[in-house]
Each structure stands twice: as C-alpha cells, then as structure tokens.
Design an enzyme around this catalytic site. Structure first.
Site, PDB file in Angstrom:
ATOM      1  N   ARG A 221       0.842  -1.190   0.000  1.00 43.53           N
ATOM      2  CA  ARG A 221       0.000   0.000   0.000  1.00 43.53           C
ATOM      3  C   ARG A 221       0.884   1.249   0.000  1.00 43.53           C
ATOM      4  NH1 ARG A 221      -2.974  -3.003  -1.661  1.00 43.53           N
ATOM      5  NH2 ARG A 221      -5.032  -3.696  -0.924  1.00 43.53           N
ATOM      6  N   HIS A 269       1.324  -0.478 -10.438  1.00 41.76           N
ATOM      7  CA  HIS A 269       0.343  -1.272  -9.681  1.00 41.76           C
ATOM      8  C   HIS A 269      -0.005  -2.567 -10.427  1.00 41.76           C
ATOM      9  CE1 HIS A 269      -2.894  -0.839  -6.350  1.00 41.76           C
ATOM     10  NE2 HIS A 269      -2.613  -2.107  -6.561  1.00 41.76           N
TER      11      HIS A 269
END
Length: 306
Positions: A221, A269
């Site tokens: 994260r 990502h």
C-alpha cells in the site's frame, strides 16, 4: 441465488463467464431491485461516477464479497452493514510471489550494476542468498506466501506483523519488535494493509533503522511510505534503491519525482491482480456458505480494517 455485480463494466466480460462456470446456480446481474439480491460482488471503481456506493438498499444481501484483496476503500463505508469478505485468491498470491521474488533477486544479485558498456566487471560477485537478510512486513496470506518462497531460495527471512502470528518455517516478530525487524532488513518487502496503524509507518525514523544500502520493495500500500522521507533517504545514500508498485495517488502523476529519481523503480500497480479464472471458485464457495448460514471465509474485522 442472485448476486449484484457492483464493479466497473469493463470487468463484466471476464467475471460473468468465470462465475457461471464456478457457480452454475448463480444469477449474476448488473441491475435490478437491490432488495432482490442475496449477495453483492464489489470491486473498486464502482459506481463509475466516482461516488461512494450505497449498500443500504441491499437489505437481503447476506455477504459483500470484495473482488480485491484490499478493502480499505469500503471498510469505512457507513452504509455497509452486511458481512464483508476480502479476496484471497491463489492466482493473486502466485502473482505477488513472482513479483516479490523477481525484484528481490534482482536487488540481491545486483543485476543493474552490469552496464552493457564494454567494461568487464568480474570483480563484483554477489553473495549467496543465505548471506542476505530479507524482512517481510505483513504476514497474512500474501506475506506468508512471499516469505516462504524467499526462504525456499535460501534467504534468511524474517516476518513482522502487528500480531506476531506464527508462520510455519518463518521467524516472525510482532508488535513492538518492528525496530528490530527493520534493523536486519537488507531487503525490505512491505505487504501491510492500509490501516490507521500502518499509514506513514516508513518515515525518516524507521527508514534510518535499515542497514545502509538496503532495498525497499513495496507492492502493498502506498500510504505506508512518507514519500519525502523516502526520497531524502535515497539522496543521502542511506537507502540503496526503492521498487514501488503502489502510491498515495494513482496513476502516479507524470511530474512526480519518483519517475525521474535514479534510486527509484516505478511499476504501475501490477504486482498482483485478482484473476477471475482462479478467484471465481473462492467467490462461489463463500456465496454458498452465506446461503447455507455457514461461517464465511476471509471475513473482514471492521475494527482492524482488514
């Protein structure tokens, strides 16, 4: 059994056939009276107008099944009172293992030192894996899988989690022993969830605890990292390199300093993705459990946020 597909339309063509194959008794729809659905399958990006989803009308839903591993985007939604389950997908776990082991090996072997410029650098010999210490922050399903894979390659692997929950074959430090874990992390891999307790965890103080020249790999994260502190640690030479797959703002703006910094590798990502071909069976199992009144798998603890 009827389920509402609360996910971006682009995902429908992959998920609908996968769910039909895994759960033939399921009637999966993208519209209809909310009160008529037994379950909600949710993915971030829905509704597509950018507003927050209203779960309140789904009064008959026995489960909200996230199609993503992370639930931080909805766990605080006040309208979400139904049981919420996170995604634990074998394909997602395998993708994360491959990403983390690939980048860890690249850092360990110093692959980027060998410039293709005609200079013979055979004085640079990498150590064996047994001589390298790797620390994995977060030892849930993904972190445990990554830790075991790296240990299988011979690395000295330590895990850390707030609870210190054991992982077979891996030394796990807990809670107050974070500083001790960071102090041995020649390669640091973060797979922590986004919670109030993890936001900003890697700041100037904690980054200073890493061995000089350490490499950070963060596919967990983006909120974990204080970005200015990370850049300062790189500029000072305390940190050797950072491989970042997640960011506070995504997509990462073109003018962000991470793009141009020689000590940072940006990946967009892509470390791990939920794959309908493997995840559909997980969803089907949980839907059947919900309908039968059985215990749900991977139920989210609202207080902890995951």
């Amino acid at each position: 059994m009827r389920a509402f597909f609360a996910a971006p339309a682009v995902l429908w063509d992959d998920w609908a056939p996968a769910m039909r194959a895994a759960c033939p008794e399921l009637d999966l729809q993208r519209e209809g009276d909310p009160q008529g659905f037994d379950a909600v399958l949710y993915a971030p990006g829905y509704p597509e107008d950018g507003s927050a989803m209203d779960f309140a009308p789904f009064t008959s839903a026995r489960i909200v099944q996230s199609l993503w591993a992370g639930v931080e985007r909805i766990v605080g939604n006040a309208t979400l009172t139904q049981p919420l389950c996170r995604m634990v997908d074998p394909g997602l776990a395998q993708g994360m293992v491959e990403y983390c082991t690939g980048w860890a090996l690249r850092a360990h072997l110093g692959m980027d030192r060998y410039a293709q410029d005609g200079v013979w650098r055979n004085e640079i010999v990498p150590p064996l894996a047994a001589e390298r210490s790797v620390v994995v922050l977060g030892t849930g399903e993904l972190g445990a899988a990554v830790a075991r894979a790296l240990a299988g390659l011979g690395f000295r692997v330590t895990g850390w989690s707030a609870s210190g929950r054991p992982v077979e074959g891996i030394a796990v430090l807990g809670g107050e022993r974070l500083d001790a874990a960071l102090g041995r992390a020649e390669i640091l891999i973060s797979l922590l969830p986004d919670t109030p307790g993890t936001r900003g965890l890697l700041d100037a103080r904690t980054l200073s605890l890493l061995p000089r020249g350490a490499v950070l790999i963060n596919p967990g994260r983006g909120t974990l990292v204080v970005e200015d502190d990370l850049l300062a640690a790189l500029d000072a030479g305390r940190l050797g390199h950072a491989v970042l797959d997640v960011f506070r703002t995504e997509p990462l703006p073109p003018a962000h300093p991470f793009w141009a910094h020689p000590g940072v590798t940006v990946t967009p990502h892509v470390a791990a993705e939920t794959r309908p071909s493997t995840a559909a069976t997980v969803v089907a199992d949980n839907l059947r459990r919900a309908m039968a009144g059985e215990a749900l798998r991977y139920l989210v603890d609202r207080a902890r946020g995951y």
